[in-house]
Every structure is written in C-alpha cells, then in structure tokens.
Design a protein around this motif. Structure first.
Motif, PDB file in Angstrom:
ATOM      1  N   GLN A  80      58.712 -15.735 -26.901  1.00 57.06           N
ATOM      2  CA  GLN A  80      57.334 -15.925 -27.346  1.00 57.06           C
ATOM      3  C   GLN A  80      56.628 -17.068 -26.598  1.00 57.06           C
ATOM      4  OE1 GLN A  80      59.584 -14.400 -29.336  1.00 57.06           O
ATOM      5  NE2 GLN A  80      58.136 -12.717 -29.221  1.00 57.06           N
ATOM      6  N   SER A 137      52.661 -14.497 -23.523  1.00 50.74           N
ATOM      7  CA  SER A 137      54.084 -14.744 -23.740  1.00 50.74           C
ATOM      8  C   SER A 137      54.922 -13.919 -22.770  1.00 50.74           C
ATOM      9  CB  SER A 137      54.479 -14.399 -25.173  1.00 50.74           C
ATOM     10  OG  SER A 137      54.499 -12.994 -25.346  1.00 50.74           O
ATOM     11  N   ASP A 165      55.451 -10.389 -24.119  1.00 54.19           N
ATOM     12  CA  ASP A 165      54.330  -9.463 -23.938  1.00 54.19           C
ATOM     13  C   ASP A 165      54.238  -8.967 -22.500  1.00 54.19           C
ATOM     14  OD1 ASP A 165      53.638  -9.633 -26.603  1.00 54.19           O
ATOM     15  OD2 ASP A 165      52.036 -11.108 -26.271  1.00 54.19           O
TER      16      ASP A 165
END
Length: 100
Positions: free
Chosen positions: A8, A88, A91
């Motif tokens: 994250q 992140s 992602d």
C-alpha cells in the motif's frame, strides 16, 4: 534482498533498489542499453516499463492481432498508460498485470 515496503506504500516512498527488486519479482528484465527500461512478457502480451522522473510509464503490446477489429487490422494492439509515483505499488502492479 531487502524486504519491500508494504504494497500500500506509494511508489515515491520506495528507494530505487526496491523498485528494481519489485520489477524483477514481477518477472521484468532490465534492458542493457537503458537501465530505466524494463521488459515484461506474458502469454498474451508484453510490456515495456519505463521509470521516468515524474511517473512510471507502461506500453503494452498484444502478442497476437485480433482476427477482426472495428478500426482496422492493427486496432487495439498497443496501449500506453502513465502512473504517478503517488499511487500505491499494489495499485500499479494490478494495473500492469491486468495487461492492455
């Protein structure tokens, strides 16, 4: 190898060696002539990943052309996306591995 930051964690909080380790773990190979470029190959597509100053760029290429495309025989073969380092790692990884 050092452990990577949490998935994250934004990419801008990853030191360069951690970004390189992450790309290697994805299966990418650093290009010899340009250390900012990485090649990633999957069964249906390949991607060139570029570590730029402000963002990470990904250029995908389909492995095979679709039999028929609405906009011509080469439509949909290449896609390019730019991911700011504020995203992140999780992602960006999901977007890269989703392919074109």
């Amino acid at each position: 190898m050092s452990p990577l930051p949490s998935p994250q964690t934004p990419l801008y909080h990853h030191p360069l060696p951690a970004l390189e380790q992450w790309l290697q773990e994805l299966g990418a190979v650093q290009q010899r002539g340009n250390p900012c470029l990485w090649d990633l190959h999957h069964r249906d597509w390949s991607a060139e990943i570029e570590l730029e100053a402000e963002e990470l760029s990904v250029r995908w290429q389909q492995a095979t052309a679709p039999a028929a495309a609405a906009d011509g025989p080469r439509a949909g073969l290449r896609n390019e996306r730019h991911f700011p380092y504020g995203l992140s790692r999780a992602d960006v990884e999901a977007a890269i591995l989703a392919g074109p």
